[in-house]
Design a protein around this motif. Structure first.
Motif, mmCIF file in Angstrom:
data_model
loop_
_atom_site.group_PDB
_atom_site.id
_atom_site.type_symbol
_atom_site.label_atom_id
_atom_site.label_comp_id
_atom_site.label_asym_id
_atom_site.label_seq_id
_atom_site.Cartn_x
_atom_site.Cartn_y
_atom_site.Cartn_z
ATOM 1 N N ILE A 98 0.840 -1.186 0.000
ATOM 2 C CA ILE A 98 0.000 0.000 0.000
ATOM 3 C C ILE A 98 0.879 1.241 0.000
ATOM 4 C CG2 ILE A 98 -1.935 -1.112 1.173
ATOM 5 C CD1 ILE A 98 -0.962 0.141 3.783
ATOM 6 N N LYS A 99 0.312 2.327 -0.477
ATOM 7 C CA LYS A 99 1.061 3.569 -0.557
ATOM 8 C C LYS A 99 1.295 4.138 0.843
ATOM 9 C CE LYS A 99 1.051 8.045 -2.907
ATOM 10 N NZ LYS A 99 0.294 8.966 -3.812
ATOM 11 N N GLY A 100 2.540 4.525 1.111
ATOM 12 C CA GLY A 100 2.895 5.129 2.389
ATOM 13 C C GLY A 100 3.012 4.142 3.534
ATOM 14 N N ARG A 101 3.252 2.862 3.233
ATOM 15 C CA ARG A 101 3.292 1.874 4.313
ATOM 16 C C ARG A 101 4.470 2.103 5.256
ATOM 17 N NH1 ARG A 101 4.992 -3.892 1.470
ATOM 18 N NH2 ARG A 101 6.955 -3.214 0.526
ATOM 19 N N ARG A 102 5.560 2.674 4.756
ATOM 20 C CA ARG A 102 6.698 2.967 5.640
ATOM 21 C C ARG A 102 6.315 3.995 6.685
ATOM 22 N NH1 ARG A 102 12.078 3.284 1.678
ATOM 23 N NH2 ARG A 102 12.007 1.092 0.988
ATOM 24 N N VAL A 103 5.520 4.972 6.274
ATOM 25 C CA VAL A 103 5.057 5.998 7.211
ATOM 26 C C VAL A 103 4.158 5.376 8.266
ATOM 27 C CG1 VAL A 103 3.739 8.139 7.451
ATOM 28 C CG2 VAL A 103 5.230 7.795 5.465
ATOM 29 N N PHE A 104 3.235 4.499 7.831
ATOM 30 C CA PHE A 104 2.326 3.852 8.776
ATOM 31 C C PHE A 104 3.091 2.945 9.739
ATOM 32 C CE2 PHE A 104 -0.799 4.691 5.311
ATOM 33 C CZ PHE A 104 -1.664 5.480 6.054
ATOM 34 N N ARG A 105 4.105 2.250 9.232
ATOM 35 C CA ARG A 105 4.909 1.386 10.107
ATOM 36 C C ARG A 105 5.605 2.213 11.190
ATOM 37 N NH1 ARG A 105 7.921 -2.452 5.563
ATOM 38 N NH2 ARG A 105 6.084 -3.679 4.964
ATOM 39 N N THR A 106 6.111 3.363 10.779
ATOM 40 C CA THR A 106 6.767 4.251 11.751
ATOM 41 C C THR A 106 5.785 4.755 12.789
ATOM 42 O OG1 THR A 106 8.321 4.958 10.026
ATOM 43 C CG2 THR A 106 8.163 6.324 12.003
ATOM 44 N N ILE A 107 4.573 5.126 12.332
ATOM 45 C CA ILE A 107 3.550 5.639 13.236
ATOM 46 C C ILE A 107 3.173 4.594 14.282
ATOM 47 C CG2 ILE A 107 1.138 6.355 13.381
ATOM 48 C CD1 ILE A 107 1.535 7.760 10.674
ATOM 49 N N PHE A 108 3.037 3.337 13.856
ATOM 50 C CA PHE A 108 2.653 2.280 14.784
ATOM 51 C C PHE A 108 3.769 1.938 15.761
ATOM 52 C CE2 PHE A 108 -0.857 1.352 11.868
ATOM 53 C CZ PHE A 108 -1.866 1.070 12.784
ATOM 54 N N TYR A 109 5.013 2.207 15.386
ATOM 55 C CA TYR A 109 6.128 1.860 16.273
ATOM 56 C C TYR A 109 6.458 2.991 17.254
ATOM 57 C CZ TYR A 109 10.605 0.150 17.956
ATOM 58 O OH TYR A 109 11.619 -0.294 18.766
ATOM 59 N N ILE A 110 6.157 4.231 16.903
ATOM 60 C CA ILE A 110 6.527 5.383 17.731
ATOM 61 C C ILE A 110 6.040 5.278 19.177
ATOM 62 C CG2 ILE A 110 5.998 7.836 18.079
ATOM 63 C CD1 ILE A 110 6.506 8.294 15.132
ATOM 64 N N PRO A 111 4.786 4.816 19.457
ATOM 65 C CA PRO A 111 4.351 4.721 20.865
ATOM 66 C C PRO A 111 5.265 3.890 21.749
ATOM 67 C CG PRO A 111 2.478 4.485 19.408
ATOM 68 C CD PRO A 111 3.687 4.498 18.528
ATOM 69 N N THR A 112 5.989 2.931 21.160
ATOM 70 C CA THR A 112 6.910 2.111 21.946
ATOM 71 C C THR A 112 8.039 2.950 22.524
ATOM 72 O OG1 THR A 112 6.421 0.284 20.450
ATOM 73 C CG2 THR A 112 8.304 0.002 21.897
ATOM 74 N N LEU A 113 8.382 4.049 21.860
ATOM 75 C CA LEU A 113 9.487 4.896 22.300
ATOM 76 C C LEU A 113 9.081 5.885 23.386
ATOM 77 C CD1 LEU A 113 10.942 5.718 18.749
ATOM 78 C CD2 LEU A 113 11.573 3.839 20.275
ATOM 79 N N VAL A 114 7.779 6.023 23.614
ATOM 80 C CA VAL A 114 7.294 6.960 24.637
ATOM 81 C C VAL A 114 7.438 6.308 26.008
ATOM 82 C CG1 VAL A 114 5.311 8.292 25.462
ATOM 83 C CG2 VAL A 114 5.664 7.943 23.001
ATOM 84 N N PRO A 115 8.054 6.981 26.986
ATOM 85 C CA PRO A 115 8.174 6.410 28.340
ATOM 86 C C PRO A 115 6.816 6.040 28.919
ATOM 87 C CG PRO A 115 9.550 8.366 28.125
ATOM 88 C CD PRO A 115 8.718 8.289 26.870
#
Length: 305
Positions: A98-115
């Motif tokens: 799908i178009k922009g899947r790299r962006v979506f993958r990043t979005i889904f992973y970002i919460p893991t980096l939040v304390p």
């Protein structure tokens, strides 16, 4: 052993020594010490005396212990089931072209980096009775629950908050998906299999080793939940914050939080150590059960079946 092998062995032990020393000092010795403390009436500031199984017998009749155990199991069961299913669905969707899947993958992973403390405070505001989520529901004529401020909804709110950080499980599943041979899907398409059958008979079996790892880690981590419950339950705005910090009617009190309160608030280190070892045995038995059952549902590609 020859001279070369002896030299290699010597350097092996030299390089592994820091880990062995760290394991002994920070893991093995504290575990043995806590096991001894569990048979004493040790406090944080006094050595105490040996009392045998008194702490464990007391645990059996401690209503607060059973309340914390029930809360922890409730959280663990639903978190493990939902996190496993949702992470699989997200990984499958973001593995498609799908178009922009790299962006979506990043979005889904970002919460893991939040304390965890930050995310807990954030969700405490979002899931407040007059918070953004209930205001959004109000637009559609839905009266939202009180979430953390309600005995019935506090644990579901905790589960919803925890599902926000599935980035690690999602990444592992995504890497597993990319390792599945495309020939399997091509053969399934030739045989007329639809997307659902491909998911059930190809994707899930081939991902089962990764799913197995995620389930084991989810069980271990969920049974040791502490930071979220402590931060939210101890918030001054939370009902019951002045007591055990377990939220309304102690509905958020977890096993590790109870252990912390007994050891570092009430200074009953012997009793806290006994709770810790009971929790350790529970986690060990459940993990062994999952390992024992893995032969029934975990498939490894090199196996001949």
């Amino acid at each position: 052993m020859g001279k070369k092998q002896k030299k290699e062995a010597k350097w092996f032990y030299i390089f592994i020594c820091p880990w062995i020393i760290g394991f002994c000092v920070f893991t093995a010795v504290p575990m043995v010490t806590s096991l001894y403390y569990s048979f004493t009436d040790n406090s944080l500031f006094a050595p105490g005396k040996f009392v045998g199984l008194k702490n464990y017998i007391k645990i059996a009749s401690d209503e607060m212990f059973w309340k914390a155990l029930g809360n922890t199991f409730y959280y663990a069961v639903f978190y493990v089931l939902l996190s496993t299913m949702i992470s699989i669905v997200i990984a499958v969707l973001l593995n498609t072209n799908i178009k922009g899947r790299r962006v979506f993958r990043t979005i889904f992973y970002i919460p893991t980096l939040v304390p965890v403390v930050v995310s807990s405070l954030l969700f405490f505001r979002v899931l407040a009775p007059e918070g953004p989520l209930n205001k959004l529901l109000g637009i559609f004529g839905i009266t939202g629950p009180k979430w953390f401020f309600s005995e019935q909804w506090s644990k579901p709110a905790l589960i919803v908050m925890s599902l926000w950080g599935l980035g690690t499980a999602f990444i592992l599943l995504l890497s597993g998906l990319q390792g599945i041979p495309k020939e399997l899907y091509e053969a399934a398409e030739i045989d007329g299999a639809g997307s659902f059958k491909e998911l059930i008979y190809i994707t899930v079996p081939m991902l089962s080793p990764v799913i197995f790892y995620n389930v084991v880690m989810a069980i271990i981590n969920s049974l040791q939940v502490f930071t979220q419950t402590y931060v939210i339950g101890s918030n001054p705005l939370m009902p019951g914050a002045g007591g055990n910090g377990g939220g309304p009617e102690n509905s958020l009190l977890s096993m590790v939080q109870l252990l912390y309160l007994k050891g570092f608030r009430d200074y009953k280190m012997g009793y806290a150590s006994a709770i810790a070892w009971v929790l350790f045995v529970i986690i060990l038995l459940l993990t062994m059960l999952v390992f024992k059952s893995s032969a029934l549902w975990t498939f490894y590609e090199e196996e001949k079946k």
